[in-house]
Design a protein around this motif. Structure first.
Motif, short mmCIF file in Angstrom:
data_model
loop_
_atom_site.label_atom_id
_atom_site.label_comp_id
_atom_site.label_asym_id
_atom_site.label_seq_id
_atom_site.Cartn_x
_atom_site.Cartn_y
_atom_site.Cartn_z
N ILE A 83 0.84 -1.20 0.00
CA ILE A 83 0.00 0.00 0.00
C ILE A 83 0.87 1.24 0.00
O ILE A 83 2.04 1.21 0.37
CB ILE A 83 -0.94 0.04 1.22
N TRP A 84 0.27 2.36 -0.41
CA TRP A 84 1.00 3.62 -0.38
C TRP A 84 1.02 4.15 1.05
O TRP A 84 0.11 3.89 1.84
CB TRP A 84 0.30 4.64 -1.30
N SER B 222 -5.12 0.66 -0.09
CA SER B 222 -4.49 1.87 0.42
C SER B 222 -5.55 2.85 0.90
O SER B 222 -5.43 3.43 1.99
CB SER B 222 -3.64 2.55 -0.65
#
Ligand SMILES: Nc1ncnc2c1ncn2[C@@H]1O[C@H](COP(=O)(O)OP(=O)(O)O)[C@@H](O)[C@H]1O
Ligand SMILES: [Mg+2]
Lengths: 360, 560
Positions: free
Chosen positions: B103-104, B308
């Motif tokens: 994920i960011w 995210s």
């Protein structure tokens, strides 16, 4: 250097249900290199730790010289211990490690410096004095902890498998070094190992242990050549066991045994088993001589040959599903009977040992 | 024989006056005085009957007969259970995504979780009031354009705040649980034909049961014993701990019997929850240890985006109150109303009043932290290195203090030390001792786990070389554990400095702390000052953790 004799009298140690040390009696002479030999879990470490005072025994007592030391706490026992995993103090330098016990004894700085300096020289560690343990090799660390244990001039030096974490070459080198050092300073040493070669090569006397009990105590030669129990015979060296039946008296005050493959083996009457009870004969693989098969003699079929370099082992089938091994060296190892061939067997001059058969 | 300086005769004295026996005895005295005795006293008081109605159970009969009382227990159970369930439902997927997916903003997520976790719960609740309260910023703005918002007050508000405040327990526990699962286990399940979803439900979730239940227990206990949030946001919705607090401040010195009865009930529930969790997790423990922990995996863009978005939204929501506090501390305030006018007024106003609570807070926190480090390390040492009946008993007593909530401890200490021979109520000492005993189990547990990693031979070598037990502990054990002890100190500091429940009942005017000061300002609706104080407190809580994670290389799961 002064050191003392050690007596272990009927010492037992129980952990709940487990009896780790079972009524052990040992006596180590002043200046002697004494080894406890046995496989993992037989209670060697426990016994050593009891001598060091790290745990109380359940029964029995320990004497240094003539004084019972059971009430002396570990830090007052004046033993020098070398641990299997070094137990080097990672936050102290080599010099500080070696000086640790001297500082704990409150010696003057001058004397500490002098004794540490002598120790560094003796162990050839001078150039490493201010290094930290993580900058040392395993062998160097082991020399530091040995120096640390010796510098306090302990009554007894205790070593728990000090070489087992090292590679083979370093191990062979260090065991010679430790042996020479021990001779040189004449310190009473109680040494623990599971490596029989190490035990035989280094020790004045060896105690073979099994299941918390001492099986046999003797010089390396006695242990090797005259094992008193089946366990010792099996544990030391490479030994064949064959079921045997006592036939009767042979010549020269011997008893005759019949073994699989048509063999007749003579054993001095004094060592023979009771007539009629099942027995086993035992002998070393390298005492078995392999020759051409004869009509009436002891014979076997070669089922496999295993090449180990200097030694070649033959797997021999004496009777259906009864096997023995012969270890051949030198000229005998050059010309090998092919698998499947029948061969004749005999023993070197050393007579076989007789043990009561293992209960099934 | 030479070398043996002297022979020691085995007698009672030499066996019982060694270094460790003395330390063990002192530890017992401290635990009995600060934990066992107070708990016994409140149990005793609760069983002492009433003036008009003798009988040991009289107080409990009253409690369960009168709706005014027993409804608080039901209310507490409802909001705590709801918050626990929501925290698990939200926290487990978040931990899964944050561990397994690329994920960011992972760094941000980690920092946000820690920040949420350590910020005082009551700060969260009043921050929500600032935003969504009756005259809140968002409420007012939306009302202008004709969108009415549901009320933030009462049970729903409490559940919202608890969920967002405490889901990090689940997140951190599950993250560390996931790290103890070996990649090969997941690979094997995939190899045998399971989809990701079915791997999660058939393999990972069962293995995570101990972690999830441990996280859930922490959420439940924290929610069940919290005072600040229900007072600030609960309004007419009354919960058990608030009732205790109310009884106590109103009837101080007069009738602590009812407060004790309520405290015993609170303690019974938390202890019960702890035992149930231990039993349940024990049955589902698999003793996994990962050689190669689960790896983070690349995800297709859409999945990555959705995961995210979910995680960032959740931690964003949880972080919102904190951001709000910091921003509003720089805004002009008129009572509970905040105006969009940047100013330093709030801080300037503080200059006159903050000195006492700030000094007190720093002093008490530091003293309690030092006590925890010293006693925690020593007790951990006794438990690991000197096991036996006494060590086991010590372990049991220390772990029992896990289950004793702050407010219960506060009540217990007051009923124990408000009369001769030892009067401690109103002193700084009682606060320091309360902080100390509250955090002791954590210090002990961290000492235990670091000692288990340290080979015993190193200490034995020192003993063997002639250093006594005390010298060995100071020269060998402590230096080798220095880094671990320092980590423990930073954690204790962060957790102690924001304590509210015990402090509320134990403080007197002169021993006021930052958290009580904030609480008072919030209750008096001085939101500007409260925000400035809150910002200072958050900073003091967070800074040690920055050191811990940045320089000591600790992971977030050290927090739980
Ligand atoms: N502290 C202890 N508690 C319980 N059992 C122990 C303890 N120490 C050793 N044992 C048991 O005692 C036996 C002997 O162990 P040890 O002395 O370490 O053997 P060795 O050093 O010969 O390998 C083993 O069965 C071991 O499991
Ligand atoms: Mg051993």
């Amino acid at each position: 250097m002064t050191s003392t004799s050690v007596r272990i009298e009927a010492v037992s140690k129980r952990f709940g249900e487990v009896t780790a040390v079972d009524r052990v009696d040992l006596s180590v002479a002043k200046g002697e290199f004494f080894t406890l030999l046995g496989s993992s879990g037989c209670g060697k470490t426990t016994l050593l730790r009891i001598v060091a005072g790290f745990m109380p025994q359940s029964d029995g007592r320990i004497l240094f010289g003539d004084a019972c030391i059971d009430a002396v706490p570990a830090h007052r026992r004046n033993t020098g211990m070398v641990f299997q995993n070094y137990a080097i103090f990672p936050h102290l330098t080599v010099v500080e490690n070696i000086a640790y016990g001297l500082r704990a004894r409150g010696l003057a700085a001058g004397e500490i410096n002098e004794r540490v300096g002598r120790m560094l020289a003796m162990m050839r560690l001078e150039h490493l004095g201010h290094r930290r343990p993580r900058e040392l090799s395993g062998g160097q660390q082991q020399r530091v902890v040995l120096a640390r244990a010796i510098v306090i001039e302990p009554d007894v030096l205790l070593m728990d498998e000090p070489l087992s974490n090292l590679d083979t070459e370093m191990r062979v080198h260090l065991r010679g070094e430790i042996r020479a050092l021990q001779r040189q300073i004449g310190i009473t040493t109680l040494y623990v190992t599971h490596d029989q070669e190490e035990a035989l090569m280094m020790s004045d006397r060896v105690a073979v242990m099994s299941g918390g009990r001492v099986e046999q105590v003797g010089t390396p030669a006695e242990i090797f050549h005259r094992p008193r129990t089946r366990f010792v015979a099996a544990f030391i060296g490479e030994t064949n066991f064959l079921p045997a039946t006592r036939l009767g008296a042979g010549g020269n005050d011997t008893a005759l045994y019949d073994v699989p493959g048509g063999g007749r083996l003579a054993v001095p009457s004094g060592q023979a088993s009771a007539a009629g009870s099942p027995a086993e004969v035992a002998f070393r693989s390298h005492d078995l001589i392999v020759g051409p098969a004869t009509e009436s003699g002891w014979t076997a079929t070669v089922t496999d040959t295993q090449f180990y370099g200097a030694t070649v082992r033959l797997v021999l089938e004496l009777a259906p599903n009864v096997f023995a091994q012969a270890a051949l060296t030198g000229a005998a190892a050059q010309t090998l009977p092919p698998p499947g061939s029948r061969v004749g067997l005999s023993l070197h001059s050393q007579s076989p040992w007789i043990f009561p058969a293992k209960p099934q | 024989m030479t070398g043996l300086a002297y022979t020691v005769t085995p007698n009672w004295l030499s066996r019982h006056l060694g270094f460790w026996p003395v330390v063990t005895a002192l530890a017992f005295v401290a635990l009995v005085a600060l934990l066992v005795l107070p708990v016994i006293n409140i149990v005793g008081l609760s069983l002492s009957g009433k003036d008009d109605q003798p009988g040991v159970l009289a107080n409990y009969i009253t409690f369960f007969a009168e709706r005014f009382y027993y409804q608080t227990l039901i209310n507490s159970l409802i909001v705590s259970s709801a918050a626990t369930i929501l925290a698990v439902l939200l926290g487990v997927p978040a931990a899964y995504f944050a561990t397994i997916y690329n994920i960011w903003g992972r760094g941000f997520v980690r920092a946000a979780v820690v920040l949420t976790f350590v910020s005082p719960p009551f700060i969260g609740s009043y921050s929500w009031v600032i935003l969504f309260g009756r005259s809140g910023l968002v409420t007012a703005t939306l009302a202008e354009i004709g969108i009415p918002l549901p009320s933030i007050y009462g049970a729903p508000g409490i559940v919202l705040v608890f969920t967002l405040q405490f889901f990090p327990f689940v997140f951190l526990m599950v993250s560390s649980g996931l790290k103890s699962i070996d990649q090969s286990i997941e690979d094997a399940a995939r190899n045998l034909g399971s989809s990701e979803l079915s791997v999660f439900f058939t393999v990972l979730l069962p293995l995570l049961v101990p972690s999830i239940s441990a996280g859930a227990l922490l959420v439940f206990v924290a929610a069940f014993t919290d005072i600040g949030t229900p007072i600030i946001i609960g309004e007419r919705f009354r919960v058990l701990p608030v009732l205790i607090y109310g009884e106590f401040v109103n009837e101080f010195g007069g009738r602590p019997v009812l407060a004790s009865t309520l405290a015993v009930l609170l303690l019974a529930v938390t202890t019960g929850a702890l035992l149930v969790q231990r039993w349940y997790a024990g049955r589902h423990a698999h003793g996994t240890a990962a050689i190669r922990p689960l790896m983070q995996r690349e995800q297709p863009p859409l999945k990555r985006l959705l995961a995210s978005a979910y995680v960032l939204l959740l931690v964003g929501m949880a972080l919102l109150p904190i951001i709000n506090i910091v921003i509003s501390s720089f805004l002009k305030a008129n009572g509970p109303l905040l105006l969009f006018e940047p100013t330093l007024d709030n801080y300037i106003r503080l200059l006159r009043t903050v000195a006492v609570p700030l000094t007190n807070t720093l002093l008490y926190t530091t003293a309690a932290t030092v006590l925890c480090a010293v006693v925690g390390t020593a007790v951990g040492y006794i438990i690991v290195r000197r096991p036996g009946r006494l060590g086991g008993l010590l372990d049991g007593v220390v772990m029992f203090s896990y289950a004793v909530p702050g407010i219960v401890l506060g009540v217990g200490l007051i009923v124990t030390y408000n009369e001769p021979p030892l009067i401690l109520t109103g002193t700084a000492a009682i606060l320091i001792l309360a902080f100390f005993i509250r955090r002791l189990p954590f210090s002990v547990r961290s000492a235990v786990s670091m000692l288990q990693q340290l080979s015993r031979d190193t200490e034995d070598a020192s003993i063997n070389l002639g250093a006594g037990p005390g010298r060995t502990f100071l020269r060998i054990t402590v230096p080798l554990l220095a880094m671990a002890i320092l980590s423990g100190v930073l954690l204790t500091w962060s957790n102690t400095i924001r304590e509210l429940s015990a402090t509320l009942v134990l403080q007197s005017g002169s021993t006021i702390t930052l958290s009580v000061e904030i609480f008072t300002e919030v209750v008096n609706a001085n939101f500007g000052t409260a925000s400035a104080l809150g910002t200072i407190l958050i900073l003091l809580t967070f800074l040690p953790l920055v050191v811990l994670f940045r320089f000591l290389g600790k992971q977030e799961d050290a927090l739980v």
